[in-house]
Write a protein that holds these residues in place. Structure first.
Motif, PDB file in Angstrom:
ATOM      1  N   GLY A 157      -2.939   5.446  -0.904  1.00  0.00           N
ATOM      2  CA  GLY A 157      -2.193   5.157   0.318  1.00  0.00           C
ATOM      3  C   GLY A 157      -2.221   6.276   1.335  1.00  0.00           C
ATOM      4  N   GLY A 211       0.647   4.591  -3.716  1.00  0.00           N
ATOM      5  CA  GLY A 211       1.566   4.255  -2.634  1.00  0.00           C
ATOM      6  C   GLY A 211       2.873   5.023  -2.635  1.00  0.00           C
ATOM      7  N   THR A 250      -3.757   5.129   4.640  1.00  0.00           N
ATOM      8  CA  THR A 250      -2.815   4.184   5.248  1.00  0.00           C
ATOM      9  C   THR A 250      -1.691   4.932   5.959  1.00  0.00           C
ATOM     10  OG1 THR A 250      -3.285   2.659   3.454  1.00  0.00           O
ATOM     11  CG2 THR A 250      -1.340   2.204   4.775  1.00  0.00           C
ATOM     12  N   GLY A 310      -7.078   4.798  -2.995  1.00  0.00           N
ATOM     13  CA  GLY A 310      -6.095   3.770  -3.273  1.00  0.00           C
ATOM     14  C   GLY A 310      -4.678   4.292  -3.387  1.00  0.00           C
ATOM     15  N   ALA A 362       0.831  -1.208   0.000  1.00  0.00           N
ATOM     16  CA  ALA A 362       0.000   0.000   0.000  1.00  0.00           C
ATOM     17  C   ALA A 362       0.861   1.251   0.000  1.00  0.00           C
ATOM     18  CB  ALA A 362      -0.932  -0.002   1.202  1.00  0.00           C
TER      19      ALA A 362
END
Lengths: 358, 302
Positions: free
Chosen positions: A40, A213, A43, A38, A17
């Motif tokens: 990241g 990411g 995260t 998506g 990620a």
């Protein structure tokens, strides 16, 4: 509190990620993590909070390594995307929760907790709502209560996950200004996640643009808008049009025509030319320009957005014209971008090969 | 609105005269509604209300004196006492088990998770009789475990109270877990993360956040579990050995009375069981009514 993120990598199962992300955040800064879903960004925020742990790399709070610390030990104020207010507790109990669960020696008295909750409600401009339940509040009010709850524990850093994601446009704008004021009043180092570039550019001291990411670029709103360092940033921040071009001896060619843009630093080969639709000049008679057939035109706020097919339908670009400009009714329009950026196609790091217009 | 409404003829023709009575597209016509309602009422009366009324009618057939006499017999009293004891042990056990299982399934992702969910459902699908027989094979005095316990600790499981408790726990264990799992899955771990980020430790998070979030579902689960624990027949019938005054629960005692042609006693005791079930229902409905707003708030994910 200064935040240093060093070579963080995060894998879920075998899917990465985050790849080797590094970022320095200065004390008291307001930072936006901006990217599509998506990318990241959430995260990264959760890793900073300690709600997840990195596969590799370190996170430093000031000069202390916080990588191994639990979320409780890190003392961060985290505002969740859907607020995560405790629905069976009143607003005052929600705000006081972080104080109530402290170990006995450090716990303020119930009276002090009540007073602190009222002060914080005052700060977030919701005085008098102590006895309400979360279900009795509007979305914007819940958001403010969630922030007050996070501030109650006197956090070292304030982390917000899509803070305005679930609110309607008008409330978003109000809360944006208000968050800026709170940030200036409290001076916390603040990191927030958003997919809304307008929000990021308007609110943050610096914007971290992320994709797949990786960090694409870190900079002020001016930096990322005016000097995008990668095709992704150019395409993601603001409107842009792109054209595949060929470079020969520093001259840019579109199919068999020179488009009147040149840069001697550009290597021979193919590349992509980026420009902003609103930043073009129309030219008459085309020797060294981009010409295209009008495919459609539509009204965008104060301007007219014209879509052009360049070189026989193969590429479509958009340019913006004043509403009353006669060119909008023509079938063929020729223009030249006033400022532009060329990304030569290559395997070398993009940032070093970027060629900008003067 | 404006054009049609101000024009007298157009307004009348569209609004009242020619158009048939309109119902929303998802609603059935009046006739169908009445037929469906009547059908439900008829079936419920025939299969639920009538038998229930019969139980009470039979119990009071010889008057209230004879009815109360049943509850003076030592056998009936022993059966009531045993049933309450078994429920008092089985329900708390399943309370702890149910919360633990629901927590595991709802808040974690691990291999074999769906298999575990099916396992929890097993007591719903398996015949209680089979469950009882399996326990006898596993824990009877001739088995390895049963023999060991009897020889070394003089603990008898089969044909004794521990066996009844075990069988009851087995049969009732899905009730609380099943009630909690969908709710906990729906709520996710957001609230727990919020509590942890505010500095709460694991137990504080559990008692201040997780438990209050599921308290209504938990209460329903406990009520249902309790009703089933007191009414369980099959598994207990096999495992108890029906030693009078020792291992006979209320449902078993009802059957014993009935087989001995003591039908008033049988129906009297049965009426007590039925009354317990009715009380459970009433409590549940009252709670739903009294705390409707809280329940609605707890169910919504904001």
């Amino acid at each position: 509190m200064e935040l240093i993120i060093r070579n963080i990598r995060k894998e879920f199962d075998r899917f990465a990620a985050l790849h080797d992300v590094s970022l320095d955040i200065r004390s008291g800064e307001l930072i936006a993590l901006l990217g599509p879903s998506g990318s990241g960004k959430t995260t990264l925020l959760r890793l900073i909070a300690g709600l997840d742990f990195p596969t590799a790399g370190a996170i430093l709070f000031g000069d202390q390594d916080a990588s191994e610390k639990t979320v409780q030990e890190r003392n961060v104020g985290f505002v969740f995307q859907h607020y995560a207010l405790f629905r069976h507790m009143t607003v005052a109990e929600n705000i006081g929760f972080g104080l109530k669960v402290r170990p006995r020696g450090l716990r303020p008295s119930p009276e002090q907790i009540r007073r602190r909750a009222s002060e914080l409600l005052e700060l977030v401009q919701l005085p008098g709502l102590e006895k309400r339940y979360p279900s009795q509040l509007s979305g914007g009010q819940r958001q403010r209560v969630a922030l007050a709850r996070a501030l109650a524990i006197e956090p070292k850093v304030l982390l917000l996950d899509e803070p305005f994601g679930a609110l309607d446009a008008q409330v978003r704008r109000d809360l944006r200004r208000w968050l800026r004021e709170i940030h200036e009043a409290t001076g916390h180092t603040t990191v927030f996640v958003t997919h809304d570039q307008e929000e990021a550019l308007e609110l943050a001291d610096r914007v971290v643009v992320m994709s797949q990411g990786r960090i694409e670029q870190v900079g002020t709103a001016d930096d990322v808008y005016d000097k995008p360092r990668s095709p992704f940033v150019y395409g993601f921040i603001g409107d842009s049009s792109r054209l595949p071009v060929r470079i020969e001896n520093g001259e840019l060619w579109l199919h068999d025509r020179s488009i009147g843009i040149s840069d001697i630093r550009a290597p021979n080969g193919s590349g992509t030319l980026f420009f902003r639709p609103q930043d073009v000049e129309l030219v008459d008679g085309c020797s060294g320009c981009i010409a295209g057939t009008v495919v459609s035109s539509r009204r965008v706020e104060a301007m007219r957005r014209v879509e052009l097919a360049i070189g026989g339908q193969h590429s479509l670009v958009e340019i913006e014209l004043p509403i009353d400009h006669p060119a909008a009714s023509r079938t063929r329009v020729a223009f030249r971008p006033r400022s532009w950026k060329l990304f030569p196609e290559s395997t070398a790091p993009q940032a070093e090969r970027v060629i900008e217009s003067a | 609105m404006s054009d049609l409404a101000t024009h007298p003829i157009a307004g009348r023709s569209v609004g009242t005269t020619f158009r048939p009575v309109q119902t929303p597209p998802t609603t059935e016509s009046r006739t169908v509604q009445y037929v469906l309602v009547a059908l439900v009422v008829a079936v419920l009366s025939l299969f639920l209300l009538l038998p229930l009324a019969t139980v009470f009618a039979q119990a009071f057939r010889l008057g209230i004196g004879e009815y109360l006499n049943t509850f003076r017999s030592p056998e009936a009293l022993a059966a009531i006492r045993l049933t309450l004891l078994v429920a008092a042990i089985a329900v708390p056990c399943n309370l702890i088990f149910g919360i633990a299982a629901a927590w595991t399934i709802a808040k974690y992702r691990f291999p074999g998770r769906t298999f575990l969910v099916s396992l929890i459902d097993l007591p719903f699908s398996i015949s209680p009789l089979v469950a009882g027989l399996v326990y006898i094979l596993l824990l009877g005095t001739n088995s390895v475990i049963g023999g060991f316990l009897l020889e070394n600790f003089e603990i008898r499981i089969i044909f004794a109270v521990p066996g009844i408790v075990l069988a009851t726990i087995l049969v009732t264990f899905p009730f609380i877990a099943r009630e909690l799992i969908p709710l906990m899955e729906d709520q996710g771990t957001g609230d727990e993360e919020a509590a942890l980020s505010l500095g709460a430790n694991g137990w504080q998070t559990f008692f201040f956040v997780t438990l209050p979030n599921v308290k209504w579902a938990l209460l329903y689960g406990v009520l249902l579990c309790n009703a089933r624990a007191m009414g369980e027949f099959g598994a207990v019938a096999v495992i108890s050995g029906r030693l009078r005054g020792q291992t006979v629960t209320m449902p078993l005692q009802v059957e014993l009375f009935y087989n001995e042609y003591a039908s008033v006693a049988a129906f009297s005791l049965a009426s007590l069981l039925a009354a317990l079930a009715l009380v459970t229902l009433v409590i549940k409905s009252w709670l739903e009514w009294r705390y409707a707003d809280q329940i609605a708030a707890a169910g919504r994910g904001h």
